[in-house]
Design an enzyme around this catalytic site. Structure first.
Site, PDB file in Angstrom:
ATOM      1  N   LYS A 215       0.830  -1.206   0.000  1.00 24.94           N
ATOM      2  CA  LYS A 215       0.000   0.000   0.000  1.00 24.94           C
ATOM      3  C   LYS A 215       0.869   1.261   0.000  1.00 24.94           C
ATOM      4  CE  LYS A 215      -3.861  -0.240   2.015  1.00 24.94           C
ATOM      5  NZ  LYS A 215      -4.839  -0.510   3.078  1.00 24.94           N
TER       6      LYS A 215
ATOM      7  N   ARG B 114      -3.800   2.787   8.383  1.00 22.33           N
ATOM      8  CA  ARG B 114      -4.047   1.510   7.698  1.00 22.33           C
ATOM      9  C   ARG B 114      -2.780   0.664   7.679  1.00 22.33           C
ATOM     10  NH1 ARG B 114      -7.102   5.072   4.132  1.00 22.33           N
ATOM     11  NH2 ARG B 114      -9.233   4.316   3.807  1.00 22.33           N
TER      12      ARG B 114
ATOM     13  N   GLY C  25      -8.174  -7.246   4.228  1.00 22.97           N
ATOM     14  CA  GLY C  25      -9.024  -7.317   5.408  1.00 22.97           C
ATOM     15  C   GLY C  25      -8.435  -8.056   6.587  1.00 22.97           C
TER      16      GLY C  25
ATOM     17  N   MET D 129      -5.765  -7.291   8.455  1.00 26.64           N
ATOM     18  CA  MET D 129      -5.221  -6.463   9.537  1.00 26.64           C
ATOM     19  C   MET D 129      -6.132  -5.262   9.759  1.00 26.64           C
ATOM     20  SD  MET D 129      -1.147  -6.838   8.848  1.00 26.64           S
ATOM     21  CE  MET D 129      -1.299  -6.725   7.071  1.00 26.64           C
TER      22      MET D 129
ATOM     23  N   ARG E 268      -3.107  -1.729  -6.157  1.00 27.28           N
ATOM     24  CA  ARG E 268      -2.304  -2.938  -5.968  1.00 27.28           C
ATOM     25  C   ARG E 268      -2.697  -3.922  -7.055  1.00 27.28           C
ATOM     26  NH1 ARG E 268      -5.369  -4.810  -0.363  1.00 27.28           N
ATOM     27  NH2 ARG E 268      -7.413  -5.202  -1.268  1.00 27.28           N
TER      28      ARG E 268
ATOM     29  N   HIS F 196     -15.760  -8.484   1.241  1.00 31.02           N
ATOM     30  CA  HIS F 196     -14.687  -9.321   1.776  1.00 31.02           C
ATOM     31  C   HIS F 196     -14.803 -10.745   1.257  1.00 31.02           C
ATOM     32  CE1 HIS F 196     -13.003 -12.142   4.775  1.00 31.02           C
ATOM     33  NE2 HIS F 196     -12.016 -11.273   4.803  1.00 31.02           N
TER      34      HIS F 196
ATOM     35  N   SER G 280      15.112 -42.625 -10.754  1.00 29.43           N
ATOM     36  CA  SER G 280      13.899 -41.847 -10.475  1.00 29.43           C
ATOM     37  C   SER G 280      13.813 -41.686  -8.962  1.00 29.43           C
ATOM     38  CB  SER G 280      12.658 -42.561 -11.002  1.00 29.43           C
ATOM     39  OG  SER G 280      11.499 -41.791 -10.720  1.00 29.43           O
TER      40      SER G 280
ATOM     41  N   CYS H 289       9.610 -38.765  -9.092  1.00 34.25           N
ATOM     42  CA  CYS H 289       8.241 -39.251  -9.306  1.00 34.25           C
ATOM     43  C   CYS H 289       7.405 -39.254  -8.038  1.00 34.25           C
ATOM     44  CB  CYS H 289       8.260 -40.646  -9.921  1.00 34.25           C
ATOM     45  SG  CYS H 289       9.000 -41.898  -8.846  1.00 34.25           S
TER      46      CYS H 289
ATOM     47  N   TYR I 187      13.502 -34.572 -15.718  1.00 33.82           N
ATOM     48  CA  TYR I 187      12.043 -34.474 -15.737  1.00 33.82           C
ATOM     49  C   TYR I 187      11.482 -34.559 -14.323  1.00 33.82           C
ATOM     50  CZ  TYR I 187      11.855 -39.556 -15.034  1.00 33.82           C
ATOM     51  OH  TYR I 187      11.988 -40.827 -14.523  1.00 33.82           O
TER      52      TYR I 187
END
Length: 880
Positions: A26, A96, A105, A107, A344, A460, A769, A836, A856
């Site tokens: 903010k 704030r 919402g 805090m 934001r 909210h 693997s 895996c 992979y």
């Protein structure tokens, strides 16, 4: 000397938009908007470093902070032309929070700070609007008492509702200045009754108490829960933003609202939001009054205040192009002048995230690489959630606002605590509330979906649900909730706690009972986006699949082969479990081989079907891994039933079952140990694999390279013996079928000793693997089946950062993976190496695998797109 306070206002700013870690999201946004020349009320930001100091030093502040605040407060007074605490020209403030990432919402906030019995009269005289002044004063008393003094807001709500009832009015805006003066008196009496002392009147005291309350709110349950859910570190802290008040509650030429530069549900390029005339910000997000739309309709801001709407359109376009992202903005209109209070990056659904990324590339705002980095793996997870079956019968009970799309089916509960409790015991629940508040965050996280009677598209419930990817229907005014009786009524229907309910968050419908769901179709923007993803990743992505159906789904999601096919799952099929049990109960090898002869064609058929679905891609098949007792019945009744079925005595079968019992089966007679002691089992499986591959190569012109994986190897001699046996069978089948195909023989690295001696084992393996599920168990000494009893406590108390079965423990288990990889490659440069375990679908674990150099990852079918994106983002991060 460390600087703890940064000023912004009057076209001057000490901070920038790049200082989120210090100023919070903010504060950084306010500084950046000021530097862009956007109208922002002047103010200052107290940094996140102060929050860290506050938490580490018993709720105290650095010695220089008070002096810094005093100096910057004078700059604020000069910028606004008012004076803090002055009886005739008072400066009012908002206080704030502002963490570096959005925590909507979670805090605390205090508005209208600086009012007392003297300054309220000065404000009334200065504005010529006593109604506005006393409306602001009663709001301040209620908010300060709730947030700072810990006086239950219900006391104030009751006074307000009683006053409205006595005047026979429904809206706060219909109260007169005299009504509000009387409410202020009653509010102050309520505070004195609750605390035994007067409401504080010194503005400086009010300011510091409010700053302290915001810092303390970093550690409230709701904030802590939100951080856990979203994996936000506890040590980041919040900044505090102190800003001059601008007022949306001065009359009908004033308003307040929340908006998004694009639709956060669908991603449509449309200025989307809500506002209220003659209101303050909390009225919009709290859901107490149903807000009005920004555009479209006779009551829209576009129609009611055209000049202000035009200004907002220009600002939102500037901000979106500047930040190169969809923005979530808060604004106040005071006497027709627009003031920006926040910008934001906006929370959005997965569908919206992909659409916004794709369209911003087409609009020239983002590059393809930036678009790939903009969509989070969790966004793709949301897209893969089921939707309601359009062909299913459904009874619509009510219709609300489509606050967050998707489908949710569950049992109704009416409190966040119950939602969490029921979910922990395996129930699917729908959380039903009048409106949600930040205190409900844990229940929203546990629920399948959320239904509220009040609140708009930016309430909210809507904002948080969209951020979580939860289905939400808000503002459903037709439902009448009775919390005492734990039910709600809609029309002639009564829905009680525990009854099934379905929500359609895309249409905003509330449906009776359980409505079937279907898997979503992924086309259009998703397909185009995933093409970009695949351009940038190095890691291949395979799937863990044991059936043709799973294999087909995984291929549709872009899997490049199978990294783990568990052959034991095929043994549990009803048409073959009897033959498997016959094999286990055999008295000698000859009897076992006879039973295995029945299983062979079944296994071969399974492998053929899977090979067909994965045509042209590698398939790694793990030979039998679990201990044999898992295939036998356990209860006495089940043993009797099976004994009768297969024609043996109950006593003999029970004795055999008992003989196979192990104290610790996960470390017992399983994996390659079975193959060594009963080689005919593995020989049958290898024959089934090779016959399937040879027949498809000959009859259907397939190019197949089967990858045969020996499980639970801990010593090189185990693999050497198993490799010799396996090669012998492979050569026999190739000769019998007169077919020449390649094959690979490798092993799972799932024991610490295997990783430590991987250079020895690598000489006998064509591939590794990493089975990180078992490797995590054996490294930590945790039983995966039992760790759930204490792991949540470990995570909650900070002993472990997260569940190591969910996200790879990179320092411990990861070190073994890295060691095993490096040792294996040291003796065989082109050794194929993958992972895996379930970690193959976890983005943080995938990034680790990329950095380590694995070839992979393999994961469940529905996580394949997530793994593809995480692999691409890992490459782009490394190359940044």
């Amino acid at each position: 000397m460390t600087k703890f306070v940064y000023f912004f206002g009057a076209n001057k700013t000490e901070g920038t938009g790049k200082m989120k870690e210090l100023l919070g999201g903010k504060g950084a946004g306010l500084a950046e908007m000021t530097s862009l020349g956007i109208p922002v009320p002047a103010g200052f930001t107290i940094t996140t470093e102060v929050c860290t100091y506050f938490n580490e030093n018993k709720n105290t502040y650095p010695t220089t902070l008070e002096d810094e605040v005093s100096k910057v407060l004078k700059l604020l007074e000069e910028a606004m032309g008012t004076k803090f605490g002055d009886a005739s020209n008072p400066l009012l403030l908002s206080v704030r929070s502002g963490a570096r990432v959005s925590m909507p919402g979670m805090m605390d906030t205090v508005l209208n700070l600086g009012l007392n019995d003297e300054t309220v009269e000065g404000l009334a005289k200065k504005t010529g609007n006593p109604r506005f002044a006393y409306d602001s004063y009663r709001r301040f008393i209620q908010m300060f008492s709730d947030v700072v003094l810990d006086v239950d807001h219900a006391h104030f709500e009751k006074i307000l509702e009683n006053k409205k009832a006595s005047k026979n009015i429904h809206l706060d805006t219909d109260l007169t200045s005299d009504d509000l003066k009387d409410i202020v008196v009653q509010y102050k009496e309520a505070v004195k009754k609750a605390l035994g002392k007067d409401f504080p009147s010194d503005p400086k005291h009010q300011l510091w108490e409010s700053i302290t309350a915001v810092f303390r709110s970093w550690n409230t349950r709701r904030a802590v829960d939100y951080r856990k859910i979203n994996q936000i570190p506890d040590n980041w802290g919040t900044a505090v933003n102190v800003q001059a008040m601008v007022f949306g509650n001065m009359g009908n030429d004033c308003a307040t609202g929340v908006a998004f530069t694009r639709d956060p549900s669908t991603g449509e390029k449309k200025f989307f939001g809500e506002y209220l005339v003659n209101a303050q910000g909390e009225d919009v997000v709290a859901g107490i009054r149903t807000p009005l739309p920004m555009s479209d309709g006779s009551e829209s801001l576009e129609k009611i205040m055209p000049p202000a709407y035009k200004t907002l359109l220009e600002i939102q376009d500037l901000l979106e192009r500047h930040y190169k992202d969809m923005q979530d903005i808060e604004f106040t209109i005071q006497n027709n002048k627009v003031w920006m209070l926040q910008t934001r990056s906006g929370k959005r659904t997965g569908t919206a995230a992909v659409r916004i990324a794709v369209e911003m590339v087409k609009e020239g705002i983002l590059t393809q690489k930036e678009a790939v980095m903009r969509v989070s793996p969790s966004h793709l997870d949301q897209i893969l959630h089921p939707t309601l079956d359009p062909k299913a019968k459904k009874e619509v009970l009510a219709k609300g606002l489509p606050a967050s799309p998707g489908a949710a089916v569950g049992r109704v509960v009416f409190s966040a605590d119950e939602a969490q409790e029921w979910a922990e015991r395996g129930e699917k629940v729908i959380l039903v509330r009048q409106e949600t508040s930040p205190e409900d965050i844990h229940g929203m996280h546990a629920a399948e979906g959320v239904l509220t009677a009040r609140g708009g598209m930016t309430s909210h419930a809507a904002v948080v649900a969209r951020g979580m990817g939860k289905c939400c229907v808000s503002g459903c005014g037709d439902i009448l909730i009775d919390h005492e009786k734990e039910l709600f009524r809609v029309g002639e229907h009564t829905i009680k706690k525990g009854e099934w309910l379905t929500l359609d968050g895309t249409l905003g419908e509330v449906l009776d009972g359980k409505v079937p769901t279907v898997q979503p179709e992924l086309t259009g923007d998703f397909g185009e986006f995933m093409k970009w993803v695949d351009q940038y990743r190095r890691l291949k992505v395979r799937t863990n699949a044991d059936t043709p159906h799973d294999s087909k789904i995984a291929r549709q999601f872009g899997a490049e082969g199978i990294g783990l096919c568990r052959t034991e799952h095929m043994f549990f099929e009803p048409d073959r479990i009897d033959a498997v049990r016959e094999m286990i109960l055999a008295n000698n090898r000859s009897e076992r081989e006879k039973a295995l002869t029945k299983i062979l064609p079944m296994q071969k058929g399974d492998f053929k079907s899977i090979f067909r679905e994965m045509k042209g891609f590698p398939v790694t098949i793990r030979l039998l891994d679990p201990p044999l007792h898992e295939f036998l019945p356990h209860t006495d009744e089940e043993i009797k039933e099976l004994a009768k079925k297969i024609g043996v005595s109950h006593e003999k079968l029970k004795a055999k079952t008992d003989s196979l019992h192990e104290m610790n089966p996960m470390l017992g007679h399983r994996g390659c140990r079975l193959g060594i002691t009963f080689p005919e089992i593995y020989q049958m499986q290898v024959r089934a694999i090779m016959e399937a591959a040879c027949e498809l190569a000959k009859d259907e012109d397939f190019k197949i390279i089967p990858e045969i994986m020996i499980p639970l190897v801990g010593h090189v001699n185990e693999l050497k013996r198993m490799r010799d046996d396996t090669e012998q069978v492979c050569k026999q089948v190739i000769e019998e079928k007169k077919c020449s195909i390649e094959y690979l023989i490798g092993t799972m690295i799932e024991l610490p000793r295997a990783a430590l001696t991987a250079d020895q084992i690598g000489k006998q393996a064509d591939f590794f693997s990493f089975g990180t599920n078992d490797l995590t168990q054996t490294t930590f000494g945790f039983s995966r089946d039992d760790a759930g009893k204490f792991l949540p406590f470990y995570v909650d108390k900070g002993i472990l950062p997260c569940d190591p079965f969910t996200s790879l423990d990179q320092d411990g288990v990861g070190a073994l993976v890295k060691m095993g990889f490096e040792k294996g490659r040291s003796v065989k440069e082109k050794l194929k190496v993958g992972i895996c375990g379930e970690h193959g679908g976890d983005p943080a674990s995938i990034e680790f695998c990329h950095k380590t150099g694995l070839d992979y990852v393999s994961c469940s079918p529905y996580r394949v797109p997530i793994a593809r994106l995480a692999a691409a983002q890992a490459t782009l991060k490394q190359n940044a």
